[in-house]
Write an enzyme that holds these catalytic residues in place. Structure first.
Site, mmCIF file in Angstrom:
data_model
loop_
_atom_site.group_PDB
_atom_site.id
_atom_site.type_symbol
_atom_site.label_atom_id
_atom_site.label_comp_id
_atom_site.label_asym_id
_atom_site.label_seq_id
_atom_site.Cartn_x
_atom_site.Cartn_y
_atom_site.Cartn_z
ATOM 1 N N TYR A 144 0.838 -1.210 0.000
ATOM 2 C CA TYR A 144 0.000 0.000 0.000
ATOM 3 C C TYR A 144 0.872 1.259 0.000
ATOM 4 O O TYR A 144 0.740 2.104 -0.880
ATOM 5 C CB TYR A 144 -0.898 -0.034 1.234
ATOM 6 C CG TYR A 144 -1.884 1.116 1.327
ATOM 7 C CD1 TYR A 144 -3.015 1.159 0.517
ATOM 8 C CD2 TYR A 144 -1.691 2.145 2.241
ATOM 9 C CE1 TYR A 144 -3.930 2.206 0.616
ATOM 10 C CE2 TYR A 144 -2.603 3.189 2.340
ATOM 11 C CZ TYR A 144 -3.717 3.216 1.541
ATOM 12 O OH TYR A 144 -4.618 4.264 1.638
ATOM 13 N N ARG A 185 -10.791 -1.105 10.182
ATOM 14 C CA ARG A 185 -10.158 0.148 10.594
ATOM 15 C C ARG A 185 -10.639 0.531 11.987
ATOM 16 O O ARG A 185 -11.704 0.114 12.440
ATOM 17 C CB ARG A 185 -10.453 1.248 9.581
ATOM 18 C CG ARG A 185 -9.567 1.111 8.364
ATOM 19 C CD ARG A 185 -9.742 2.226 7.385
ATOM 20 N NE ARG A 185 -10.837 1.987 6.466
ATOM 21 C CZ ARG A 185 -11.074 2.735 5.402
ATOM 22 N NH1 ARG A 185 -10.314 3.764 5.138
ATOM 23 N NH2 ARG A 185 -12.094 2.466 4.603
ATOM 24 N N PHE A 190 -14.081 0.070 16.569
ATOM 25 C CA PHE A 190 -14.427 0.484 17.940
ATOM 26 C C PHE A 190 -15.921 0.789 18.053
ATOM 27 O O PHE A 190 -16.567 0.412 19.038
ATOM 28 C CB PHE A 190 -13.609 1.712 18.365
ATOM 29 C CG PHE A 190 -12.163 1.422 18.705
ATOM 30 C CD1 PHE A 190 -11.619 0.151 18.533
ATOM 31 C CD2 PHE A 190 -11.333 2.420 19.211
ATOM 32 C CE1 PHE A 190 -10.278 -0.123 18.834
ATOM 33 C CE2 PHE A 190 -9.999 2.166 19.532
ATOM 34 C CZ PHE A 190 -9.472 0.899 19.336
ATOM 35 N N THR A 209 -0.652 7.361 17.931
ATOM 36 C CA THR A 209 -1.659 8.415 17.691
ATOM 37 C C THR A 209 -2.135 8.410 16.241
ATOM 38 O O THR A 209 -1.412 7.976 15.331
ATOM 39 C CB THR A 209 -1.078 9.816 17.989
ATOM 40 O OG1 THR A 209 -0.031 10.088 17.042
ATOM 41 C CG2 THR A 209 -0.552 9.903 19.409
ATOM 42 N N ARG A 210 -3.354 8.907 16.057
ATOM 43 C CA ARG A 210 -3.892 9.185 14.733
ATOM 44 C C ARG A 210 -4.677 10.498 14.829
ATOM 45 O O ARG A 210 -5.075 10.912 15.916
ATOM 46 C CB ARG A 210 -4.831 8.074 14.249
ATOM 47 C CG ARG A 210 -4.174 6.718 13.987
ATOM 48 C CD ARG A 210 -3.213 6.738 12.820
ATOM 49 N NE ARG A 210 -2.681 5.417 12.509
ATOM 50 C CZ ARG A 210 -1.602 4.874 13.086
ATOM 51 N NH1 ARG A 210 -0.940 5.549 13.998
ATOM 52 N NH2 ARG A 210 -1.182 3.677 12.728
HETATM 53 P P1 NAD Z 1 -12.711 1.927 0.348
HETATM 54 O O1 NAD Z 1 -12.038 0.618 0.463
HETATM 55 O O2 NAD Z 1 -14.024 2.119 1.040
HETATM 56 O O3 NAD Z 1 -12.898 2.357 -1.162
HETATM 57 C C1 NAD Z 1 -12.046 1.947 -2.199
HETATM 58 C C2 NAD Z 1 -12.913 1.607 -3.408
HETATM 59 O O4 NAD Z 1 -12.075 1.241 -4.504
HETATM 60 C C3 NAD Z 1 -13.851 0.420 -3.154
HETATM 61 O O5 NAD Z 1 -15.141 0.728 -3.610
HETATM 62 C C4 NAD Z 1 -13.222 -0.719 -3.965
HETATM 63 O O6 NAD Z 1 -14.162 -1.685 -4.358
HETATM 64 C C5 NAD Z 1 -12.596 0.055 -5.105
HETATM 65 N N1 NAD Z 1 -11.467 -0.625 -5.755
HETATM 66 C C6 NAD Z 1 -10.395 -1.200 -5.158
HETATM 67 N N2 NAD Z 1 -9.542 -1.690 -6.076
HETATM 68 C C7 NAD Z 1 -10.093 -1.418 -7.297
HETATM 69 C C8 NAD Z 1 -9.704 -1.678 -8.635
HETATM 70 N N3 NAD Z 1 -8.567 -2.326 -8.929
HETATM 71 N N4 NAD Z 1 -10.517 -1.263 -9.654
HETATM 72 C C9 NAD Z 1 -11.679 -0.615 -9.379
HETATM 73 N N5 NAD Z 1 -12.117 -0.349 -8.125
HETATM 74 C C10 NAD Z 1 -11.318 -0.752 -7.100
HETATM 75 O O7 NAD Z 1 -11.658 3.016 0.892
HETATM 76 P P2 NAD Z 1 -11.821 4.574 1.166
HETATM 77 O O8 NAD Z 1 -11.569 4.805 2.602
HETATM 78 O O9 NAD Z 1 -13.060 5.095 0.541
HETATM 79 O O10 NAD Z 1 -10.533 5.132 0.383
HETATM 80 C C11 NAD Z 1 -10.639 5.707 -0.913
HETATM 81 C C12 NAD Z 1 -9.264 6.173 -1.356
HETATM 82 O O11 NAD Z 1 -8.721 7.105 -0.436
HETATM 83 C C13 NAD Z 1 -8.229 5.045 -1.493
HETATM 84 O O12 NAD Z 1 -7.441 5.277 -2.623
HETATM 85 C C14 NAD Z 1 -7.403 5.176 -0.237
HETATM 86 O O13 NAD Z 1 -6.094 4.706 -0.431
HETATM 87 C C15 NAD Z 1 -7.438 6.680 -0.006
HETATM 88 N N6 NAD Z 1 -7.232 6.998 1.423
HETATM 89 C C16 NAD Z 1 -8.221 6.801 2.332
HETATM 90 C C17 NAD Z 1 -7.986 7.088 3.672
HETATM 91 C C18 NAD Z 1 -9.051 6.914 4.727
HETATM 92 O O14 NAD Z 1 -8.798 7.189 5.901
HETATM 93 N N7 NAD Z 1 -10.258 6.495 4.402
HETATM 94 C C19 NAD Z 1 -6.737 7.575 4.072
HETATM 95 C C20 NAD Z 1 -5.752 7.732 3.118
HETATM 96 C C21 NAD Z 1 -6.009 7.461 1.787
HETATM 97 N N1 UDP Z 2 -6.250 -0.209 15.824
HETATM 98 C C1 UDP Z 2 -6.606 -0.710 17.071
HETATM 99 N N2 UDP Z 2 -7.659 -1.560 17.138
HETATM 100 C C2 UDP Z 2 -8.397 -1.924 16.058
HETATM 101 C C3 UDP Z 2 -8.039 -1.404 14.792
HETATM 102 C C4 UDP Z 2 -6.949 -0.549 14.703
HETATM 103 O O1 UDP Z 2 -5.972 -0.398 18.088
HETATM 104 O O2 UDP Z 2 -9.359 -2.708 16.240
HETATM 105 C C5 UDP Z 2 -5.119 0.737 15.743
HETATM 106 C C6 UDP Z 2 -4.067 0.376 14.696
HETATM 107 O O3 UDP Z 2 -3.116 -0.502 15.236
HETATM 108 C C7 UDP Z 2 -3.501 1.744 14.373
HETATM 109 C C8 UDP Z 2 -4.694 2.694 14.539
HETATM 110 O O4 UDP Z 2 -5.627 1.992 15.344
HETATM 111 O O5 UDP Z 2 -2.516 2.095 15.307
HETATM 112 C C9 UDP Z 2 -5.355 3.077 13.211
HETATM 113 O O6 UDP Z 2 -5.600 1.888 12.485
HETATM 114 P P1 UDP Z 2 -6.382 1.865 11.107
HETATM 115 O O7 UDP Z 2 -6.373 0.446 10.648
HETATM 116 O O8 UDP Z 2 -7.701 2.521 11.264
HETATM 117 O O9 UDP Z 2 -5.554 2.793 10.113
HETATM 118 P P2 UDP Z 2 -4.004 3.091 9.867
HETATM 119 O O10 UDP Z 2 -3.869 4.515 10.253
HETATM 120 O O11 UDP Z 2 -3.138 2.213 10.708
HETATM 121 O O12 UDP Z 2 -3.837 2.827 8.411
#
Ligand code: NAD
Ligand code: UDP
Length: 317
Positions: A144, A185, A190, A209-210
Site C-alpha cells: 500500500y 479500521r 471500535f 496516535t492518529r
Molecule cells: P474503500 O475501500 O471504502 O474504497 C475503495 C474503493 O475502490 C472500493 O469501492 C473498492 O471496491 C474500489 N477498488 C479497489 N480496487 C479497485 C480496482 N482495482 N478497480 C476498481 N475499483 C477498485 O476506501 P476509502 O476509505 O473510501 O478510500 C478511498 C481512497 O482514499 C483510497 O485510494 C485510499 O487509499 C485513499 N485513502 C483513504 C484514507 C481513509 O482514511 N479512508 C486515508 C488515506 C487514503
Molecule cells: N487499531 C486498534 N484496534 C483496532 C483497529 C486498529 O488499536 O481494532 C489501531 C491500529 O493498530 C492503528 C490505529 O488503530 O494504530 C489506526 O488503524 P487503522 O487500521 O484505522 O488505520 P491506519 O492509520 O493504521 O492505516
C-alpha cells in the site's frame, strides 16, 4: 455541466464524493470493481439520470470521454489491502498508469488519492509535504505505502513528460457514515464493538496516535483542490487534532454509553507510532481547514452504525 469519473466510487469516500458532485450539477461516472465497495453505498444515486455505474477494474484499460478524474480506487484498510498485496500494488501502479493514460488522451484533470502512509512511521512530527518519509519497502504495509508512493511518482512524471494536468492529495485517517462495518479500521471497529457490547480491541498499549478527519471536510478539500489553479500538490488533507488510540477507545465508550471493556491485542508490524498533518499548505493554497469537531463527526458515525446494526443505542438519547 462537467463529466466526472470517480474510480472507487462505490467505496466509503468515493460514494460521498459521487453524491456531492451530482448535487453540484455534474454528470458522474462511477467505476468500481466492488472489492471493498458496495452497491448499498450508491443505490440511492442509481435513479439519477446523470449518474452512471460501471463495474470495472482499473488495472485494465478504460476508454471514456471525461473532463475530470478522481482516482480513489484502492483498498484503504490494512486488513483489506493485505488480503491480496500483489493486487493492491497493481492497483496503484497499473491502475494509476491506466488512469493517467486516459487523462492524457482526453486532456482531463486527474486527482490522485494519495495517503499519509507515504510518510511511513514518520520521524518528523507533524508531517509536512516536504518530508520524504520513513517507509519499510519490504514489510506487510509496503504493498500500500510503496504503491501510493509510486503512484505519486507516476503522476509527477506524466505531468513533467506529457503535461498531464495533475493534483495529488495526501489523505490522513478519514471517517464517517458508509465505512464498511467489517473493514478492520479503528473507527468502524471500535464503534461496532461498542454498539454490540463486545470488547474494544486496542492494538499494543494504545499510545500510538492518529488524527481523524470527518468525510465531508475531506470532500470539500478534494473539490477545492480539483478546481485550484496553478497548484498540483502534493497537499495534506486531514484534521490536525491528534488522539492516542487508547483515548479514542475511551471516547467511543463514553459517546455510545457502552458497557464494553478495553482489551489489548498485539500491535501489527510496522504500525506507525504517530500521525498528524501539518495543513498550513492546504490553508494557504486552498483556503481549507476542517470544520467538523471530532465529537460531532463521531456521533453522526455512531448513529449510522446504530441504524445499520439495529442496536438502537441512539434511541436512548
Ligand atoms: P474503500 O475501500 O471504502 O474504497 C475503495 C474503493 O475502490 C472500493 O469501492 C473498492 O471496491 C474500489 N477498488 C479497489 N480496487 C479497485 C480496482 N482495482 N478497480 C476498481 N475499483 C477498485 O476506501 P476509502 O476509505 O473510501 O478510500 C478511498 C481512497 O482514499 C483510497 O485510494 C485510499 O487509499 C485513499 N485513502 C483513504 C484514507 C481513509 O482514511 N479512508 C486515508 C488515506 C487514503
Ligand atoms: N487499531 C486498534 N484496534 C483496532 C483497529 C486498529 O488499536 O481494532 C489501531 C491500529 O493498530 C492503528 C490505529 O488503530 O494504530 C489506526 O488503524 P487503522 O487500521 O484505522 O488505520 P491506519 O492509520 O493504521 O492505516
Amino acid at each position: 455541466m462537467k463529466k466526472i469519473l470517480v474510480t472507487g466510487g462505490a467505496g466509503f469516500i468515493g460514494s460521498h464524493l459521487c453524491e456531492r458532485l451530482l448535487n453540484e450539477g455534474n454528470e458522474v461516472i462511477c467505476v468500481d470493481n466492488f472489492f471493498t465497495g458496495s452497491k448499498e453505498n450508491i443505490i440511492h444515486l442509481l435513479e439519477n439520470k446523470y449518474f452512471e455505474l460501471i463495474r470495472h477494474d482499473i488495472t485494465h484499460h478504460l476508454l471514456l470521454e471525461i473532463d475530470q478524474i478522481y482516482n480513489l480506487a484502492c483498498p484503504a484498510s490494512p486488513v483489506h489491502y493485505q488480503y491480496n498485496p500483489i493486487k493492491t500494488i497493481k492497483t496503484s501502479v497499473l491502475g494509476v498508469t491506466n488512469m493517467l493514460g486516459l487523462a492524457k488522451r482526453v486532456k482531463a484533470t486527474i486527482l490522485q488519492a494519495s495517503t499519509s502512509e507515504v510518510y511511513g512511521d514518520p520521524k518528523e512530527h507533524p508531517q509536512k509535504e516536504t518530508y520524504w518519509g520513513n517507509v519499510n519497502p519490504i514489510g506487510i504495509r509496503s504493498c500500500y505505502d510503496e504503491g501510493k508512493r509510486v503512484a505519486e511518482t507516476l503522476m509527477m512524471d506524466y505531468h513533467r513528460q506529457n503535461n498531464v494536468d495533475i493534483k495529488i492529495v495526501r489523505i490522513f485517517n478519514t471517517y464517517g457514515p458508509k465505512m464498511a462495518e467489517n473493514d478492520g479500521r479503528v473507527v468502524s471497529n471500535f464503534i461496532v464493538q461498542a454498539l454490540k457490547g463486545e470488547d474494544i480491541t486496542v492494538y499494543g498499549d494504545g499510545s500510538q496516535t492518529r488524527s481523524f478527519c470527518y468525510v465531508s471536510d475531506l470532500i470539500d478539500g478534494f473539490i477545492r483542490m480539483m478546481n485550484s489553479k496553478d497548484f498540483i500538490g502534493p497537499v495534506n488533507l486531514g484534521n490536525p487534532v491528534e488522539t492516542p488510540i487508547i483515548e479514542f477507545a475511551e471516547r467511543i465508550i463514553k459517546l455510545t454509553g457502552s458497557k464494553s471493556k478495553i482489551i489489548h491485542m498485539p500491535l501489527p508490524q510496522d504500525d506507525p507510532t504517530q500521525r498528524k498533518p501539518d495543513i498550513t499548505l492546504a490553508t494557504e493554497k486552498l483556503g481549507w481547514k476542517p470544520e467538523v469537531k471530532l465529537e460531532d463527526g463521531l456521533m453522526k458515525t455512531i448513529e449510522y452504525f446504530d441504524e445499520k446494526l439495529g442496536t438502537c443505542i441512539c434511541e436512548k438519547y
